[in-house]
Design an enzyme around this catalytic site. Sequence first.
Site, PDB file in Angstrom:
ATOM      1  N   ASN A   7      -5.402  -4.370   7.905  1.00 26.26           N
ATOM      2  CA  ASN A   7      -5.715  -3.924   6.228  1.00 26.26           C
ATOM      3  C   ASN A   7      -7.116  -4.544   6.259  1.00 26.26           C
ATOM      4  O   ASN A   7      -7.663  -5.190   5.935  1.00 26.26           O
ATOM      5  CB  ASN A   7      -4.994  -4.895   5.045  1.00 26.26           C
ATOM      6  N   LYS A  14      -7.748  -8.123   7.073  1.00 26.18           N
ATOM      7  CA  LYS A  14      -6.569  -9.080   7.533  1.00 26.18           C
ATOM      8  C   LYS A  14      -5.727  -8.458   8.276  1.00 26.18           C
ATOM      9  O   LYS A  14      -5.465  -7.351   8.662  1.00 26.18           O
ATOM     10  CB  LYS A  14      -5.135  -8.874   6.037  1.00 26.18           C
ATOM     11  N   ARG A  91      -3.605  -0.045   7.103  1.00 18.59           N
ATOM     12  CA  ARG A  91      -2.789  -0.024   5.287  1.00 18.59           C
ATOM     13  C   ARG A  91      -4.136   1.287   5.352  1.00 18.59           C
ATOM     14  O   ARG A  91      -5.589   0.207   5.418  1.00 18.59           O
ATOM     15  CB  ARG A  91      -3.252  -1.100   5.129  1.00 18.59           C
ATOM     16  N   HIS A 180      -1.219   1.146  -3.942  1.00 19.06           N
ATOM     17  CA  HIS A 180       0.001  -0.099  -3.816  1.00 19.06           C
ATOM     18  C   HIS A 180       1.568   0.126  -3.719  1.00 19.06           C
ATOM     19  O   HIS A 180       2.623  -0.566  -3.893  1.00 19.06           O
ATOM     20  CB  HIS A 180       0.106  -1.127  -5.177  1.00 19.06           C
ATOM     21  N   HIS A 208       2.923  -5.034 -10.430  1.00 20.90           N
ATOM     22  CA  HIS A 208       1.888  -5.429  -8.425  1.00 20.90           C
ATOM     23  C   HIS A 208       0.683  -6.227  -9.866  1.00 20.90           C
ATOM     24  O   HIS A 208       0.455  -5.278 -10.160  1.00 20.90           O
ATOM     25  CB  HIS A 208       1.459  -4.121  -7.938  1.00 20.90           C
ATOM     26  N   LEU A 209       0.413  -6.878  -9.497  1.00 20.62           N
ATOM     27  CA  LEU A 209      -0.434  -7.773 -10.434  1.00 20.62           C
ATOM     28  C   LEU A 209      -1.036  -8.275  -9.807  1.00 20.62           C
ATOM     29  O   LEU A 209      -0.888  -9.468  -9.108  1.00 20.62           O
ATOM     30  CB  LEU A 209      -0.322  -8.479 -11.449  1.00 20.62           C
ATOM     31  N   GLY A 210      -2.019  -8.506  -9.620  1.00 17.25           N
ATOM     32  CA  GLY A 210      -3.351  -9.170  -8.173  1.00 17.25           C
ATOM     33  C   GLY A 210      -4.950  -9.153  -8.660  1.00 17.25           C
ATOM     34  O   GLY A 210      -4.828  -8.730 -10.105  1.00 17.25           O
ATOM     35  N   ASN A 211      -5.518  -8.923  -7.892  1.00 13.46           N
ATOM     36  CA  ASN A 211      -7.063  -8.343  -8.169  1.00 13.46           C
ATOM     37  C   ASN A 211      -6.995  -6.722  -8.368  1.00 13.46           C
ATOM     38  O   ASN A 211      -7.502  -6.369  -9.752  1.00 13.46           O
ATOM     39  CB  ASN A 211      -8.434  -8.339  -6.939  1.00 13.46           C
ATOM     40  N   GLY A 212      -6.474  -5.760  -8.129  1.00  8.42           N
ATOM     41  CA  GLY A 212      -5.962  -4.735  -8.035  1.00  8.42           C
ATOM     42  C   GLY A 212      -4.792  -4.574  -8.971  1.00  8.42           C
ATOM     43  O   GLY A 212      -3.599  -5.473  -8.564  1.00  8.42           O
ATOM     44  N   ARG A 241     -12.798  -4.264 -12.222  1.00 12.62           N
ATOM     45  CA  ARG A 241     -12.249  -2.452 -13.172  1.00 12.62           C
ATOM     46  C   ARG A 241     -11.599  -2.317 -14.434  1.00 12.62           C
ATOM     47  O   ARG A 241     -10.986  -3.052 -15.280  1.00 12.62           O
ATOM     48  CB  ARG A 241     -10.999  -1.791 -12.183  1.00 12.62           C
ATOM     49  N   GLY A 331      -0.628 -11.772  -6.683  1.00 11.61           N
ATOM     50  CA  GLY A 331      -1.372 -12.967  -6.945  1.00 11.61           C
ATOM     51  C   GLY A 331      -0.633 -13.682  -8.191  1.00 11.61           C
ATOM     52  O   GLY A 331      -0.004 -14.354  -8.437  1.00 11.61           O
ATOM     53  N   GLY A 333       1.096 -11.441 -10.374  1.00  9.36           N
ATOM     54  CA  GLY A 333       2.487 -11.560 -10.853  1.00  9.36           C
ATOM     55  C   GLY A 333       3.649 -12.732 -10.231  1.00  9.36           C
ATOM     56  O   GLY A 333       4.985 -13.375 -10.535  1.00  9.36           O
ATOM     57  N   GLU A 385       3.579  -6.260   1.837  1.00 10.05           N
ATOM     58  CA  GLU A 385       3.648  -5.202   2.458  1.00 10.05           C
ATOM     59  C   GLU A 385       3.433  -4.782   4.103  1.00 10.05           C
ATOM     60  O   GLU A 385       3.068  -3.172   4.131  1.00 10.05           O
ATOM     61  CB  GLU A 385       1.539  -4.500   1.557  1.00 10.05           C
TER      62      GLU A 385
END
Length: 403
Positions: A7, A14, A91, A180, A208-212, A241, A331, A333, A385
């Site tokens: 990724n 990653k 990815r 996502h 899906h709740l993270g930085n994005g 964002r 992260g 969620g 993922e």
Amino acid sequence: MKVLTINSGSSSVKYQMIDTHTQQSLCRGLVERIGISGTCMSHTRADGHKTKISNNITNHQTAIEAILKILVDPEHGILSDLGEIEAVGHRLVHAGEKFKESVLIDNEVRDKLYECIEYAPLHNPPNIKGIEAAMENLPNTPNVGVFDTTFHNAMPDYAFMYGIPYKYYKQQGIRRYGFHGSSHLYVSRRAAEIVGKDYRDLKIITCHLGNGSSIAAIKGGISVDTSMGFTPLEGVIMGTRCGDIDPGLIFAIAARENFTLDEASSFFNKQCGLQGISGLTSDMREIEAAAAAGNYQAQLALNVFCYRIKKYIASYIGVLNGADIVVFTGGIGENSYTVRSQSTKDMDQLGIELDEAKNCEIRSTESTISSEKSRIRVMVIPTNEELVIAMETERIVGQHRGR
Ligand code: AMP
């Protein structure tokens, strides 16, 4: 099959080595601050052995070289020979309408990926750099691209069309795509497995709740709507964002700040969301801590974040004509009971009631957090993922070998 998943972001790569037979991760790691001073590489094996290396990694090519080196390192590695890597799964963020499915990457496909750069100018170029570095370092190993957009491909036209002249869709593919995808796919399938029901019979809303962050409405295993759009800027507010805004704001702010198009894009992608409202940080842990200490703007950022999530969940209950399961992942969620609680609060008329005591206990473990009375089951499921990417990679390589 042993698959290396990659990724590749603008300044980080990653990776994970996954055995698709056991579906287990053999090792994982992260190269950070590529091309910036203080590059750091962390590598963790499945047996818990951890290594941190600081070295000078100047670009994605040297990052991939460093990853391959550590995989066969006698002390820290997990392979005796790079030939054991049977495929590399990448990815990839955005395929536009050029690729409807995961794809085996050859030179021709790689060239087509360059044509997709305009769809995600921040994400696609580093993705391609990762592919090129892998192709160069492992010339005999197949590379597969797995797109974030693929899972949302079957969205109906009325869900993906914007209210703009049709020719922009027809001629230039300007429509809602969603992102996502691997995460929404993984947690929705896993939810069906956990409740022991056929995936095709379920209506699931995945958050899906993270930085994005993005939310998807999934009916019978098909994503019928999702909150992100043509770019990952649409939808709920995110770390930096803005999420859904009145498009008129772009002109209003650009005029006030005298922004060029690039400056306006950078502003709405990098200076808004939690960061913009709080004036402090894009990191939810820090937002929660500041809100708890009485910081008004941090509390407001948290409130806006949760309110927008609640609106999406409620609207997707409408889209699906009811829901069986709501899943929280990513992260935030997976870890924030505050966000899970606040974004599902006062929804008993729609069928959602949390068991607050249970919710407070759960962090990054598969669990049900709704009460016995709740008609809709609310679950926390850590995303994976990389496993979706590895399994897709095996499938695509198998398809080509079978030809
Ligand atoms: P991701 O992009 O999925 O890695 O998620 C990153 C986000 O998750 C950041 O905003 C983190 O602050 C947030 N996060 C991680 N752990 C927690 C936690 N325990 N409580 C609240 N937010 C968290």
